[in-house]
Design an enzyme around this catalytic site. Structure first.
Site, PDB file in Angstrom:
ATOM      1  N   CYS A  65       0.824  -1.217   0.000  1.00  0.00           N
ATOM      2  CA  CYS A  65       0.000   0.000   0.000  1.00  0.00           C
ATOM      3  C   CYS A  65       0.855   1.263   0.000  1.00  0.00           C
ATOM      4  O   CYS A  65       1.707   1.424   0.880  1.00  0.00           O
ATOM      5  CB  CYS A  65      -0.907  -0.025   1.226  1.00  0.00           C
ATOM      6  N   VAL A 104      -4.679   0.681   6.373  1.00  0.00           N
ATOM      7  CA  VAL A 104      -3.278   0.800   6.764  1.00  0.00           C
ATOM      8  C   VAL A 104      -2.734   2.080   6.141  1.00  0.00           C
ATOM      9  O   VAL A 104      -3.178   2.474   5.061  1.00  0.00           O
ATOM     10  CB  VAL A 104      -2.449  -0.421   6.291  1.00  0.00           C
ATOM     11  N   TYR A 128      -5.591   6.920  -8.828  1.00  0.00           N
ATOM     12  CA  TYR A 128      -6.825   6.225  -8.487  1.00  0.00           C
ATOM     13  C   TYR A 128      -8.007   6.834  -9.235  1.00  0.00           C
ATOM     14  O   TYR A 128      -8.952   6.135  -9.602  1.00  0.00           O
ATOM     15  CB  TYR A 128      -7.072   6.274  -6.985  1.00  0.00           C
TER      16      TYR A 128
END
Length: 345
Positions: A50, A118, A181
């Site tokens: 991530c 996270v 994204y």
């Protein structure tokens, strides 16, 4: 999860909007927040896959906080419920005893119904999550944990630069970190086209900014470089193909590619990057984009170790400080997960 939301269903129609509501608690030097900075009390839970969590792994290492804040690592994939500790023996975090990060959130908020994200910092004695505010976590590591920084640690958030840094980091976040994204999770052609133009307009701006200076804020690394790096490190492996951010590869953008290699080859940056885990996360978890879950073999990652030539711009990554020492025991990325290594696990 949107690296931060659980499960599938990332593409929901129109322009992608990130859920940016996080637990706002902070760990502070004076403890007035209710969470005092104490060595050994907290555990950083992250995932190498991530980019948002990768920031905290880098900053913790650059500042030498390994002995003050322990680290637990989740595997690269997750289901609709939570990131899991499937890399650990028995599938349990050895300190918290949890199988899922979700358990730390529910220990604090029994009715927690948002994404299990996270990085997260967990209070070890209670087993409860303290915060998952990824942007604030790294700033607080720099400013609230100074008593535990290693000798020679860099000042990643210099007071005299903060106003300008905040503006630069905000643009990097909205247009680049989240911009990829916006391309990848666009729900229609118009939203994708808008996201694509915004992303590459920002990358052109960054190329211009970095053409004459070694780092985003001048001659030494700062938090701003950490934030940009984690997106650039994933660009060709994931965002160019999987997210259709394909006007150019990073390797075709001369200034940004040299800058990214310069950082990669700096202790604390490249030694946190696990290419197979990065690819596994995106290509396996995002089933609405990649329903076959096939992980590509490429690209060739050995190019990350080629000369970058950025020394000619002057500056020094750590200024008057020093680079971090060897990676802590048990925290090294497997050699075959680095440059020139395996295509997937």
């Amino acid at each position: 999860m949107n690296d931060e939301n659980s499960g599938s269903g990332y593409v929901t129609g129109g322009e992608y909007t990130r859920d940016s509501t996080y637990i706002p608690d902070r760990i502070t030097a004076d403890g007035t927040s209710g969470w005092p900075a104490e060595a050994g009390r907290y555990r950083l839970v992250a995932a190498r896959a991530c980019p948002w969590a990768n920031r905290s792994i880098i900053v913790r290492r650059l500042l030498g906080l390994e002995t003050a804040i322990s680290m637990g690592l989740c595997g690269p994939t997750h289901d609709e419920r939570s990131w899991t500790f499937d890399l650990d023996p028995g599938g349990r975090d050895p300190v918290l005893g949890y199988e899922r990060l979700e358990q730390a959130f529910l220990a604090r908020f029994p009715d927690y119904d948002r994404g299990i994200t996270v990085p997260a910092i967990v209070d070890v004695p209670s087993g409860a999550v303290v915060t998952n505010d990824f942007a604030q976590i790294t700033l607080d590591l720099s400013t609230e944990w100074t008593a535990f920084h290693r000798d020679g640690a860099p000042d990643l958030y210099p007071e005299k630069l903060r106003d300008e840094m905040d503006e630069v980091m905000q643009r990097v976040y909205t247009e680049v970190n989240n911009g990829v994204y916006r391309c990848g999770f666009a729900g229609d052609q118009r939203a994708y086209d808008r996201g694509f133009e915004r992303l590459f307009t920002a990358l052109d701006w960054l190329s211009e900014r970095l053409a004459g200076q070694r780092y985003l804020m001048g001659g030494t690394i700062t938090e701003a470089d950490v934030r940009l790096f984690t997106t650039l490190a994933r660009f060709d492996a994931v965002y160019h193909g999987h997210f259709k951010a394909n006007r150019h590869k990073l390797t075709e953008l001369p200034v940004l590619w040299a800058y990214a290699r310069d950082l990669y080859q700096t202790p604390g940056f490249g030694d946190t990057i696990d290419f197979p885990q990065i690819k596994e996360h995106y290509y396996v978890v995002h089933v609405d984009i990649n329903p076959t879950r096939i992980i590509p073999q490429g690209p060739d990652t050995s190019v990350w170790l080629t000369p970058h030539g950025r020394e000619s711009l002057g500056g020094s990554p750590f200024g008057d400080g020093t680079p971090p020492g060897p990676v802590a025991d048990g925290e090294a990325v497997p050699a075959d997960h680095g440059p020139g290594g395996i295509g997937h696990r």
